[in-house]
Design a protein around this motif. Structure first.
Motif, short mmCIF file in Angstrom:
data_model
loop_
_atom_site.label_atom_id
_atom_site.label_comp_id
_atom_site.label_asym_id
_atom_site.label_seq_id
_atom_site.Cartn_x
_atom_site.Cartn_y
_atom_site.Cartn_z
N MET A 71 51.39 52.85 10.13
CA MET A 71 51.65 51.52 9.61
C MET A 71 51.90 51.62 8.11
N ALA A 72 53.06 51.21 7.71
CA ALA A 72 53.44 51.29 6.30
C ALA A 72 53.17 49.96 5.61
N LEU A 73 52.58 50.04 4.45
CA LEU A 73 52.33 48.84 3.65
C LEU A 73 53.36 48.80 2.53
N GLU A 74 54.52 48.24 2.84
CA GLU A 74 55.64 48.29 1.90
C GLU A 74 55.50 47.31 0.74
N GLY A 75 54.77 46.23 0.92
CA GLY A 75 54.63 45.24 -0.13
C GLY A 75 53.55 45.55 -1.14
N VAL A 76 52.70 46.54 -0.85
CA VAL A 76 51.58 46.86 -1.73
C VAL A 76 52.06 47.38 -3.09
N PRO A 77 53.04 48.30 -3.17
CA PRO A 77 53.49 48.74 -4.50
C PRO A 77 54.10 47.60 -5.32
N LEU A 78 54.84 46.71 -4.67
CA LEU A 78 55.42 45.57 -5.38
C LEU A 78 54.33 44.64 -5.88
N LEU A 79 53.34 44.38 -5.06
CA LEU A 79 52.22 43.53 -5.47
C LEU A 79 51.44 44.17 -6.62
N GLY A 80 51.24 45.48 -6.54
CA GLY A 80 50.56 46.19 -7.62
C GLY A 80 51.35 46.13 -8.92
N TYR A 81 52.68 46.27 -8.82
CA TYR A 81 53.52 46.16 -10.01
C TYR A 81 53.39 44.79 -10.64
N ILE A 82 53.46 43.76 -9.83
CA ILE A 82 53.40 42.39 -10.36
C ILE A 82 52.05 42.12 -11.01
N ILE A 83 50.97 42.48 -10.35
CA ILE A 83 49.63 42.21 -10.89
C ILE A 83 49.38 43.00 -12.17
N SER A 84 49.70 44.29 -12.16
CA SER A 84 49.42 45.10 -13.33
C SER A 84 50.32 44.73 -14.51
N THR A 85 51.57 44.41 -14.25
CA THR A 85 52.47 44.03 -15.34
C THR A 85 52.10 42.67 -15.91
N LEU A 86 51.69 41.74 -15.07
CA LEU A 86 51.22 40.44 -15.57
C LEU A 86 49.97 40.61 -16.44
N ALA A 87 49.05 41.41 -15.99
CA ALA A 87 47.83 41.65 -16.77
C ALA A 87 48.16 42.28 -18.11
N PHE A 88 49.07 43.25 -18.11
CA PHE A 88 49.47 43.90 -19.36
C PHE A 88 50.17 42.92 -20.28
N MET A 89 51.12 42.13 -19.76
CA MET A 89 51.86 41.18 -20.59
C MET A 89 50.94 40.14 -21.20
N VAL A 90 50.03 39.60 -20.41
CA VAL A 90 49.12 38.57 -20.92
C VAL A 90 48.23 39.15 -22.01
N SER A 91 47.70 40.35 -21.79
CA SER A 91 46.81 40.93 -22.80
C SER A 91 47.58 41.36 -24.05
N ALA A 92 48.77 41.91 -23.90
CA ALA A 92 49.55 42.32 -25.06
C ALA A 92 49.98 41.12 -25.89
N LEU A 93 50.43 40.06 -25.23
CA LEU A 93 50.82 38.86 -25.98
C LEU A 93 49.62 38.17 -26.60
N ALA A 94 48.47 38.24 -25.95
CA ALA A 94 47.26 37.65 -26.54
C ALA A 94 46.89 38.39 -27.82
#
Length: 62
Positions: A1-24
């Protein structure tokens, strides 16, 4: 069973966290308007960067 959406979800969450903290750190968050600007820019740029790299440049990000 392949979890194809997990890398995309990880990208979105980690990039959002980085952007919010960097802009803060860059803008400071002493007022609610700066938080609104920070979150607005972050939630706009993350999908935009993904679409540009995925469909414009044909590069897989996650």
């Amino acid at each position: 069973m392949a979890l194809e959406g997990v890398p995309l979800l990880g990208y979105i969450i980690s990039t959002l966290a980085f952007m919010v903290s960097a802009l803060a750190l860059l803008l400071g968050v002493d007022h609610w308007r700066k938080w609104a600007l920070n979150l607005g820019v972050s939630f706009t740029l993350v999908p935009l960067v993904y679409v540009i790299f995925r469909y414009g440049l044909r590069v897989w990000l996650p």
